[in-house]
Design an enzyme around this catalytic site. Structure first.
Site, mmCIF file in Angstrom:
data_model
loop_
_atom_site.group_PDB
_atom_site.id
_atom_site.type_symbol
_atom_site.label_atom_id
_atom_site.label_comp_id
_atom_site.label_asym_id
_atom_site.label_seq_id
_atom_site.Cartn_x
_atom_site.Cartn_y
_atom_site.Cartn_z
ATOM 1 N N ASP A 1 13.946 -22.801 -41.080
ATOM 2 C CA ASP A 1 13.925 -24.236 -41.363
ATOM 3 C C ASP A 1 14.100 -24.483 -42.867
ATOM 4 O O ASP A 1 14.301 -23.534 -43.633
ATOM 5 C CB ASP A 1 12.615 -24.817 -40.829
ATOM 6 C CG ASP A 1 11.385 -24.266 -41.550
ATOM 7 O OD1 ASP A 1 11.503 -23.717 -42.661
ATOM 8 O OD2 ASP A 1 10.280 -24.405 -40.995
ATOM 9 N N PRO B 1 8.414 -19.203 -14.697
ATOM 10 C CA PRO B 1 8.133 -20.266 -15.670
ATOM 11 C C PRO B 1 6.726 -20.170 -16.255
ATOM 12 O O PRO B 1 5.798 -19.683 -15.621
ATOM 13 C CB PRO B 1 8.310 -21.543 -14.855
ATOM 14 C CG PRO B 1 8.249 -21.135 -13.429
ATOM 15 C CD PRO B 1 8.760 -19.723 -13.384
ATOM 16 N N ILE B 2 6.607 -20.628 -17.475
ATOM 17 C CA ILE B 2 5.355 -20.547 -18.218
ATOM 18 C C ILE B 2 4.406 -21.654 -17.748
ATOM 19 O O ILE B 2 4.837 -22.758 -17.437
ATOM 20 C CB ILE B 2 5.676 -20.666 -19.728
ATOM 21 C CG1 ILE B 2 4.591 -20.013 -20.539
ATOM 22 C CG2 ILE B 2 5.896 -22.105 -20.129
ATOM 23 C CD1 ILE B 2 5.105 -18.924 -21.428
#
Lengths: 141, 141, 141, 141
Positions: free
Chosen positions: C16, C59-60
């Site tokens: 970033d 899936p989490i």
């Protein structure tokens, strides 16, 4: 042609260590802009469109972008999108990005295929004839 | 020209609901491939290069990609990258993506600027003359 | 437990404007690390695993991460992953990220569901009993 | 506490081959939601805030998320964010994601450091005392 314009806020996470947008993020914005163009022209979402026409999507086959002016986090850019050509089973879209209202920051174009599951091999996808309704709506006629 | 090849494993998170790579992810791979090309040609990392030459990066000004064959998660693609042209303060790179060893899956090209902070306005960036050392190393000479 | 370790190079596009990794990118690395853990324990890819067990993914349902030391582009981090618990239709994995070899940079944990298409509503997914083979392989037994 | 709510449209590119949001994308949305919370509370952008307070950002040190209900492309989720605790040089924020208006889909929390460049080593960052103005505005007082 039918034109759709939407505003996108550049987020911190869209930017790189130079402080400007990491350019692959623009392509994610363009992908969403093409979906928004279709949704605006058709009056229903891409999710609904895939079901109605029994396609898996409109994968990209060619894209080009020219970046004139960088943007940084906090900027709000305007993205103007419209279809620019129709072929048998593909179509083309152009996106123009404006910064600070009137400054043309990016020009991009893309060609996509109207694709369904391959009839005999579900692992593959296959181009389908573009429905006349799609062409008519995107043409603004 | 000096050529760098690297393998990239396509991850679940690189793919979209159609099960194939979401194309903006390819541009992230190409950005990393250009960094890897420079690192291989110069013998040190992009991080080190930015410090040595006092630049902020090599932002993209133009890119184009043609997608011949889709890839899906679990695939390992090979990306071959090399410089294709040098200008005063910019350079061009081509990337060729191979799937299953020999199948040419994507052809991409990009033009980037060798950019430093603007001398009087730190908010802006400015193209710099490409150092001869960079041209020599990428040329493979 | 079976432990898998892999190295990941931090790329420019993972970072970033502060010059350090944008933390959502770590979760993408962890997702790929869990896939790599399974592939290493089972001996075949996640793609193959989904087909063999007829599931849509894992899936989490819960994740947590503590970040001790930041990393920046050019760093090579080591990610060590292992299963930490098994439930009827879910399992837990921990990831430990090391920087510069021995410095513990991040500790993360996650809980995932072993999920198939819902038998009567293809739009939904539904937890399935975790196959004993999966538990055995991840246990390293 | 001051609460900010914003709507986010789930895009095709946010989703994985299972057709639901690839969870690292939620963390990118939370990062933008924390920036939006600050902007709404302060009345100016994160970009402006970094300059006014001479900080490099508020990097994450700990985060946790529990996912109750998945979302898919085309869904519009509401994200409600508010500060939940203030420490000397760090603060905590909670995010609650609602789907279809009232269904609580995700609960997340995060702890961030108010960070400036290290005074003697520009490569490092260092926690700073949280300005009283920031605390007051986020407290809604």
């Amino acid at each position: 042609m039918f034109v759709n314009r939407r505003n996108v806020t550049i987020e911190w996470g869209d930017c790189d260590p130079a402080g400007i947008v990491f350019y692959p993020r623009y392509f994610a914005m363009f992908d969403a802009s093409t979906a928004a163009l279709f949704a605006a022209a058709l009056g229903y979402s891409k999710y609904e469109m895939l079901k109605r026409f029994d396609i898996v999507g409109f994968p990209i086959v060619d894209t080009r972008a020219t970046f004139h002016v960088p943007s940084r986090f906090g900027d709000v850019i305007g993205i103007e999108s419209q279809a620019s050509a129709f072929n048998r089973s593909s179509f083309e879209v152009v996106h123009r990005v404006f910064r600070s209202g009137e400054v043309l920051a990016i020009e991009a174009s893309e060609k996509r295929v109207w694709a369904a599951r391959h009839p005999t091999d579900p692992e593959r996808i296959k181009g389908q004839t573009l429905p006349p309704e799609i062409v008519a709506r995107l043409s603004g006629s």
